[in-house]
Design a protein around this motif. Structure first.
Motif, PDB file in Angstrom:
ATOM      1  N   GLN A 183       2.007   2.021  -4.450  1.00 47.85           N
ATOM      2  CA  GLN A 183       3.432   1.826  -4.185  1.00 47.85           C
ATOM      3  C   GLN A 183       4.159   3.156  -3.962  1.00 47.85           C
ATOM      4  O   GLN A 183       4.937   3.290  -3.018  1.00 47.85           O
ATOM      5  CB  GLN A 183       4.100   1.066  -5.337  1.00 47.85           C
ATOM      6  CG  GLN A 183       5.595   0.817  -5.084  1.00 47.85           C
ATOM      7  CD  GLN A 183       6.196  -0.154  -6.075  1.00 47.85           C
ATOM      8  OE1 GLN A 183       5.604  -1.184  -6.376  1.00 47.85           O
ATOM      9  NE2 GLN A 183       7.373   0.159  -6.597  1.00 47.85           N
ATOM     10  N   TYR A 187       5.890   4.126  -0.410  1.00 51.00           N
ATOM     11  CA  TYR A 187       7.335   4.332  -0.360  1.00 51.00           C
ATOM     12  C   TYR A 187       7.716   5.766   0.010  1.00 51.00           C
ATOM     13  O   TYR A 187       8.860   6.035   0.364  1.00 51.00           O
ATOM     14  CB  TYR A 187       7.965   3.931  -1.687  1.00 51.00           C
ATOM     15  CG  TYR A 187       8.113   2.433  -1.841  1.00 51.00           C
ATOM     16  CD1 TYR A 187       7.545   1.560  -0.915  1.00 51.00           C
ATOM     17  CD2 TYR A 187       8.805   1.877  -2.897  1.00 51.00           C
ATOM     18  CE1 TYR A 187       7.668   0.190  -1.049  1.00 51.00           C
ATOM     19  CE2 TYR A 187       8.943   0.494  -3.042  1.00 51.00           C
ATOM     20  CZ  TYR A 187       8.361  -0.336  -2.111  1.00 51.00           C
ATOM     21  OH  TYR A 187       8.487  -1.700  -2.242  1.00 51.00           O
ATOM     22  N   LYS A 190       8.538   5.057   3.434  1.00 53.60           N
ATOM     23  CA  LYS A 190       9.263   3.805   3.668  1.00 53.60           C
ATOM     24  C   LYS A 190      10.329   3.958   4.739  1.00 53.60           C
ATOM     25  O   LYS A 190      10.457   3.090   5.629  1.00 53.60           O
ATOM     26  CB  LYS A 190       9.895   3.311   2.364  1.00 53.60           C
ATOM     27  CG  LYS A 190      10.561   1.949   2.520  1.00 53.60           C
ATOM     28  CD  LYS A 190      11.038   1.375   1.201  1.00 53.60           C
ATOM     29  CE  LYS A 190      11.614  -0.026   1.399  1.00 53.60           C
ATOM     30  NZ  LYS A 190      12.059  -0.632   0.126  1.00 53.60           N
ATOM     31  N   ASP A 200      10.934  -5.520   4.390  1.00 51.76           N
ATOM     32  CA  ASP A 200      10.478  -5.649   3.002  1.00 51.76           C
ATOM     33  C   ASP A 200       9.259  -6.554   2.905  1.00 51.76           C
ATOM     34  O   ASP A 200       8.361  -6.331   2.084  1.00 51.76           O
ATOM     35  CB  ASP A 200      11.601  -6.198   2.127  1.00 51.76           C
ATOM     36  CG  ASP A 200      12.698  -5.168   1.874  1.00 51.76           C
ATOM     37  OD1 ASP A 200      12.444  -3.962   2.105  1.00 51.76           O
ATOM     38  OD2 ASP A 200      13.805  -5.562   1.462  1.00 51.76           O
ATOM     39  N   LYS A 201       9.215  -7.572   3.757  1.00 50.98           N
ATOM     40  CA  LYS A 201       8.079  -8.496   3.767  1.00 50.98           C
ATOM     41  C   LYS A 201       6.773  -7.762   4.087  1.00 50.98           C
ATOM     42  O   LYS A 201       5.732  -8.032   3.482  1.00 50.98           O
ATOM     43  CB  LYS A 201       8.327  -9.592   4.805  1.00 50.98           C
ATOM     44  CG  LYS A 201       7.158 -10.535   5.040  1.00 50.98           C
ATOM     45  CD  LYS A 201       7.545 -11.610   6.036  1.00 50.98           C
ATOM     46  CE  LYS A 201       6.339 -12.418   6.488  1.00 50.98           C
ATOM     47  NZ  LYS A 201       5.408 -11.631   7.324  1.00 50.98           N
ATOM     48  N   PHE A 203       6.108  -4.515   3.565  1.00 51.50           N
ATOM     49  CA  PHE A 203       5.750  -3.665   2.422  1.00 51.50           C
ATOM     50  C   PHE A 203       5.139  -4.498   1.299  1.00 51.50           C
ATOM     51  O   PHE A 203       4.144  -4.110   0.666  1.00 51.50           O
ATOM     52  CB  PHE A 203       6.974  -2.900   1.912  1.00 51.50           C
ATOM     53  CG  PHE A 203       7.456  -1.824   2.850  1.00 51.50           C
ATOM     54  CD1 PHE A 203       6.785  -0.607   2.942  1.00 51.50           C
ATOM     55  CD2 PHE A 203       8.570  -2.025   3.648  1.00 51.50           C
ATOM     56  CE1 PHE A 203       7.225   0.385   3.799  1.00 51.50           C
ATOM     57  CE2 PHE A 203       9.011  -1.037   4.512  1.00 51.50           C
ATOM     58  CZ  PHE A 203       8.346   0.171   4.598  1.00 51.50           C
ATOM     59  N   GLU A 204       5.731  -5.659   1.038  1.00 53.95           N
ATOM     60  CA  GLU A 204       5.229  -6.528  -0.026  1.00 53.95           C
ATOM     61  C   GLU A 204       3.815  -7.012   0.279  1.00 53.95           C
ATOM     62  O   GLU A 204       2.961  -7.079  -0.615  1.00 53.95           O
ATOM     63  CB  GLU A 204       6.174  -7.728  -0.195  1.00 53.95           C
ATOM     64  CG  GLU A 204       7.529  -7.347  -0.798  1.00 53.95           C
ATOM     65  CD  GLU A 204       8.542  -8.478  -0.695  1.00 53.95           C
ATOM     66  OE1 GLU A 204       8.156  -9.580  -0.242  1.00 53.95           O
ATOM     67  OE2 GLU A 204       9.718  -8.265  -1.055  1.00 53.95           O
ATOM     68  N   GLU A 205       3.546  -7.357   1.534  1.00 53.79           N
ATOM     69  CA  GLU A 205       2.218  -7.831   1.922  1.00 53.79           C
ATOM     70  C   GLU A 205       1.162  -6.743   1.731  1.00 53.79           C
ATOM     71  O   GLU A 205       0.069  -7.003   1.213  1.00 53.79           O
ATOM     72  CB  GLU A 205       2.231  -8.297   3.376  1.00 53.79           C
ATOM     73  CG  GLU A 205       0.880  -8.829   3.856  1.00 53.79           C
ATOM     74  CD  GLU A 205       0.929  -9.320   5.290  1.00 53.79           C
ATOM     75  OE1 GLU A 205      -0.134  -9.318   5.934  1.00 53.79           O
ATOM     76  OE2 GLU A 205       2.030  -9.687   5.768  1.00 53.79           O
ATOM     77  N   LEU A 207       1.259  -4.135  -0.320  1.00 56.65           N
ATOM     78  CA  LEU A 207       1.056  -3.868  -1.747  1.00 56.65           C
ATOM     79  C   LEU A 207       0.288  -5.005  -2.426  1.00 56.65           C
ATOM     80  O   LEU A 207      -0.503  -4.772  -3.345  1.00 56.65           O
ATOM     81  CB  LEU A 207       2.392  -3.641  -2.441  1.00 56.65           C
ATOM     82  CG  LEU A 207       3.119  -2.344  -2.039  1.00 56.65           C
ATOM     83  CD1 LEU A 207       4.509  -2.293  -2.647  1.00 56.65           C
ATOM     84  CD2 LEU A 207       2.295  -1.129  -2.461  1.00 56.65           C
ATOM     85  N   LYS A 208       0.499  -6.228  -1.978  1.00 52.58           N
ATOM     86  CA  LYS A 208      -0.222  -7.376  -2.528  1.00 52.58           C
ATOM     87  C   LYS A 208      -1.722  -7.246  -2.264  1.00 52.58           C
ATOM     88  O   LYS A 208      -2.560  -7.603  -3.107  1.00 52.58           O
ATOM     89  CB  LYS A 208       0.315  -8.667  -1.915  1.00 52.58           C
ATOM     90  CG  LYS A 208      -0.384  -9.921  -2.428  1.00 52.58           C
ATOM     91  CD  LYS A 208       0.191 -11.168  -1.770  1.00 52.58           C
ATOM     92  CE  LYS A 208      -0.540 -12.427  -2.246  1.00 52.58           C
ATOM     93  NZ  LYS A 208       0.000 -13.643  -1.585  1.00 52.58           N
TER      94      LYS A 208
END
Length: 333
Positions: A183, A187, A190, A200-201, A203-205, A207-208
């Protein structure tokens, strides 16, 4: 370069090109999104062996295996547990508990080479002091048609397009590198990625999926010998260094080609290995020095040097980079 020439010699370059993605150029940015060098146009080097082609490793492996004559016994999924040498042969015990004898063992098993550790010890694998993360960009994230790099004061990012998406590598160096996490690394860039359409979607994908990615400390190999008795090393097992110029696979192909030439030329294995070592040592030393120069220019940690690089770099003549690069690509193997 020479890697593409060798693939043509094996008769698989055209099939590889049909599956790969030809990258037109690479552009270098600062972390603020400003271009810091003139674009490196890969088409300028086609006369030296071909364009820059991005191909999945698994497909390259598949085509090379396909090109091997049918009488050659290819066994996948085996690794060496131990080996013992004599003047006449090498006795090998595999992980399936079978034992066989060979005239020659070639350690081409990567930076964490088991063969190197067994024969030369584990003292030659060194730490870079970098943390490196490689991942695929989300499929619906905007895809750049060209490659690009982004250099900060203690981290750098590179993105390479393929036919099926883009893969991204982020490296952190300096005192914070070994305590970084996905993360914090992501970032760092970012604002840059957001300016290129990431949400944001996205970045979330990323990191998941991070637990499934390569995220580790980079290591390199520094050693003097290439051979010992009837065991010889090639590729990253002998000379892994930072992946910043992306020549690892090409150098391994060069190694294999030269080793085959020397074995064909000399029936005495010791003479063949001596010839291989002499030819490859000179070549690899030159490429390692060039890689170190690019690494230094891209990864300054001093804010003063970063300022001058980002301010003056784009005004420097392109030949300051293309001349040494052409010299490397033109090098005999």
């Amino acid at each position: 370069g020479n890697g593409r020439k060798i693939l043509r010699g094996l008769g698989i370059d055209s099939e590889l090109a049909a599956f790969g993605y030809e990258v037109p150029f690479i552009r270098a940015y600062s972390s603020e999104g400003k271009q810091i060098w003139k674009d490196l146009q890969f088409g300028d080097f086609k006369d030296l062996g071909g364009s820059v082609l991005i191909v999945p490793r698994a497909h390259l492996h598949e085509l090379i295996i396909k090109a091997i004559p049918k009488e050659v016994d290819v066994r996948l999924g085996l690794s060496i547990e131990s080996l013992t040498q004599s003047e006449e042969r090498v006795d090998v015990i595999f992980n399936n508990e079978t034992t066989e004898s060979f005239d020659l063992v070639v350690g081409a098993d990567g930076v964490a080479s088991r063969v190197r550790d067994l024969v030369f010890g584990n003292k030659d694998l060194r730490r870079y002091g970098w943390r490196f993360w490689v991942f695929w960009a989300p499929q619906d994230a905007p895809k750049s048609p060209y490659a690009f790099s982004v250099s900060g004061t203690d981290a750098a990012m590179g993105a390479w397009p393929t036919r099926h998406g883009s893969f991204i590598g982020i490296g952190q160096f300096g005192k914070e590198a070994l305590t970084s996490d996905p993360q914090s690394l992501l970032y760092t860039f970012k604002s840059f990625l957001t300016s290129r359409g990431w949400t944001d979607k996205h970045f979330e994908e990323v990191l998941k999926n991070a637990p499934n990615d390569f995220f580790d400390e980079l290591r390199y190999v520094k050693m003097g010998a290439w051979k010992r008795g009837r065991v010889v090393l090639l590729g990253d097992a002998r000379h892994a260094f930072a992946p910043i110029i992306g020549w690892g696979a090409s150098l391994a192909l060069e190694d294999a080609w030269v080793l085959a030439e020397e074995l064909k030329r000399n029936t005495d294995i010791s003479k063949a290995l001596a010839g291989y070592e002499k030819r490859r040592d000179r070549r690899v030393r030159k490429v390692r020095r060039f890689s170190g120069f690019i690494e230094l220019a891209a990864n300054f940690t001093s804010r003063i040097f970063v300022f001058f690089r980002n301010t003056l770099g784009r005004w420097l003549p392109r030949f300051l980079l293309t001349f040494p690069l052409r010299k490397m690509l033109r090098g005999e193997i």
